[in-house]
Design a protein around this motif. Sequence first.
Motif, mmCIF file in Angstrom:
data_model
loop_
_atom_site.group_PDB
_atom_site.id
_atom_site.type_symbol
_atom_site.label_atom_id
_atom_site.label_comp_id
_atom_site.label_asym_id
_atom_site.label_seq_id
_atom_site.Cartn_x
_atom_site.Cartn_y
_atom_site.Cartn_z
ATOM 1 N N ARG A 45 0.825 -1.207 0.000
ATOM 2 C CA ARG A 45 0.000 0.000 0.000
ATOM 3 C C ARG A 45 0.861 1.259 0.000
ATOM 4 O O ARG A 45 0.613 2.204 -0.753
ATOM 5 C CB ARG A 45 -0.920 -0.008 1.208
ATOM 6 C CG ARG A 45 -1.853 1.188 1.243
ATOM 7 C CD ARG A 45 -2.904 1.031 2.306
ATOM 8 N NE ARG A 45 -3.850 2.119 2.254
ATOM 9 C CZ ARG A 45 -4.938 2.189 2.990
ATOM 10 N NH1 ARG A 45 -5.234 1.197 3.807
ATOM 11 N NH2 ARG A 45 -5.743 3.214 2.909
ATOM 12 N N MET A 49 1.206 4.013 -3.234
ATOM 13 C CA MET A 49 0.886 5.425 -3.079
ATOM 14 C C MET A 49 2.080 6.292 -3.451
ATOM 15 O O MET A 49 1.933 7.346 -4.071
ATOM 16 C CB MET A 49 0.437 5.692 -1.647
ATOM 17 C CG MET A 49 -0.871 5.001 -1.296
ATOM 18 S SD MET A 49 -1.562 5.485 0.291
ATOM 19 C CE MET A 49 -2.129 7.137 -0.114
ATOM 20 N N THR A 52 2.467 6.153 -7.307
ATOM 21 C CA THR A 52 1.389 6.919 -7.938
ATOM 22 C C THR A 52 1.684 8.406 -7.872
ATOM 23 O O THR A 52 1.468 9.156 -8.824
ATOM 24 C CB THR A 52 0.044 6.618 -7.247
ATOM 25 O OG1 THR A 52 -0.202 5.230 -7.320
ATOM 26 C CG2 THR A 52 -1.091 7.365 -7.931
ATOM 27 N N ASP A 119 -6.558 -2.851 -3.189
ATOM 28 C CA ASP A 119 -6.081 -1.494 -2.947
ATOM 29 C C ASP A 119 -5.331 -0.943 -4.163
ATOM 30 O O ASP A 119 -5.469 0.233 -4.512
ATOM 31 C CB ASP A 119 -5.173 -1.459 -1.717
ATOM 32 C CG ASP A 119 -5.968 -1.436 -0.428
ATOM 33 O OD1 ASP A 119 -7.201 -1.254 -0.489
ATOM 34 O OD2 ASP A 119 -5.364 -1.598 0.647
ATOM 35 N N TYR A 120 -4.522 -1.789 -4.794
ATOM 36 C CA TYR A 120 -3.793 -1.361 -5.993
ATOM 37 C C TYR A 120 -4.772 -0.984 -7.106
ATOM 38 O O TYR A 120 -4.598 0.026 -7.795
ATOM 39 C CB TYR A 120 -2.879 -2.501 -6.451
ATOM 40 C CG TYR A 120 -1.948 -2.140 -7.585
ATOM 41 C CD1 TYR A 120 -0.788 -1.414 -7.356
ATOM 42 C CD2 TYR A 120 -2.231 -2.532 -8.893
ATOM 43 C CE1 TYR A 120 0.072 -1.088 -8.395
ATOM 44 C CE2 TYR A 120 -1.390 -2.213 -9.934
ATOM 45 C CZ TYR A 120 -0.229 -1.486 -9.679
ATOM 46 O OH TYR A 120 0.614 -1.158 -10.718
ATOM 47 N N ASP A 122 -7.857 0.073 -6.734
ATOM 48 C CA ASP A 122 -8.549 1.307 -6.366
ATOM 49 C C ASP A 122 -7.655 2.526 -6.491
ATOM 50 O O ASP A 122 -8.061 3.558 -7.043
ATOM 51 C CB ASP A 122 -9.064 1.215 -4.922
ATOM 52 C CG ASP A 122 -10.276 0.319 -4.792
ATOM 53 O OD1 ASP A 122 -10.872 -0.031 -5.834
ATOM 54 O OD2 ASP A 122 -10.626 -0.050 -3.659
ATOM 55 N N ASN A 123 -6.433 2.430 -5.956
ATOM 56 C CA ASN A 123 -5.536 3.584 -5.927
ATOM 57 C C ASN A 123 -5.171 4.082 -7.320
ATOM 58 O O ASN A 123 -4.850 5.263 -7.500
ATOM 59 C CB ASN A 123 -4.253 3.244 -5.161
ATOM 60 C CG ASN A 123 -4.499 3.077 -3.673
ATOM 61 O OD1 ASN A 123 -5.444 3.635 -3.119
ATOM 62 N ND2 ASN A 123 -3.656 2.302 -3.004
ATOM 63 N N ASN A 124 -5.222 3.182 -8.289
ATOM 64 C CA ASN A 124 -4.871 3.560 -9.665
ATOM 65 C C ASN A 124 -6.082 3.667 -10.589
ATOM 66 O O ASN A 124 -5.921 3.803 -11.801
ATOM 67 C CB ASN A 124 -3.870 2.548 -10.231
ATOM 68 C CG ASN A 124 -2.533 2.609 -9.523
ATOM 69 O OD1 ASN A 124 -1.743 3.524 -9.733
ATOM 70 N ND2 ASN A 124 -2.271 1.645 -8.659
ATOM 71 N N ASN A 125 -7.297 3.598 -10.006
ATOM 72 C CA ASN A 125 -8.532 3.726 -10.796
ATOM 73 C C ASN A 125 -8.544 2.786 -12.004
ATOM 74 O O ASN A 125 -8.901 3.173 -13.124
ATOM 75 C CB ASN A 125 -8.715 5.177 -11.288
ATOM 76 C CG ASN A 125 -8.909 6.149 -10.149
ATOM 77 O OD1 ASN A 125 -9.622 5.855 -9.194
ATOM 78 N ND2 ASN A 125 -8.268 7.304 -10.225
#
Length: 250
Positions: A45, A49, A52, A119-120, A122-125
């Motif tokens: 996580r 972040m 990104t 999570d990956y 989601d975080n990168n849409n």
Amino acid sequence: MKCKYCGGPLSIEDEYCPHCGALNQEARQHIEDMRRYNRAFHRTRSRVMDETGRQSRRHGQILVLVLLVVFNVMLLAGHGAIYDLEYWWSSVQASLHAKEYAEKLFELEAGGNYRELKDYYDNNNLYMADELREFYAVDNGARHYAAVYECIMWLSDPFVEEIYYTEGELVERLAENVVWFYEELSREENGYHPEQFAGSHKEALIDMEAGIRAMLETYCGMTKQDLERLSQISSQELMLLIGRRIGFYD
């Protein structure tokens, strides 16, 4: 489960057989997997972040002028248009780096790191990229798997901090996510995007199902007969069943 040496009944949490004293390899592996899983989750996580953020800065330097012009035009058109702009930009980013994202998703999938995968994603849409649609079922399954894990951990540890649900709400949320997971699996039977249920994706979903069943058996006291009904039971029925098994509904 049964001890492979003496045949006595065992829990997955019994490190040694209480009947013959033999080492329970499955229990030891379960404990090690849970520790590794949590460590890997936090490492991934943080790394995602950071990456990104760096990626956004690089592309921002190149496209800032174009975006400023487009943004001002969209601003004049209203808030709905701004949302469309954000959606478009996320879609472009996800599509431009689809190969890189796919490699990472395959890596997380192969390692059984389903919460990190969610999570990956989601975080990168990544739901914006049509090129990554084959991961849609795995992401949905991982989403429900993660929710089941979190609910069970909260129910198992009454002293854990930052719980935003009552015990009854946790039982309800747990039951709903189990049922939603099986609804996701049922899409395969309806011929829904077969590429999402092929190869490693199908293996990952089967592995998630086994993990959910093991958690329900170990932490909620569900029987083999209970587990066999999971794909046919409603969320309300499952909520009552889990509640009775953990002593919430006596």
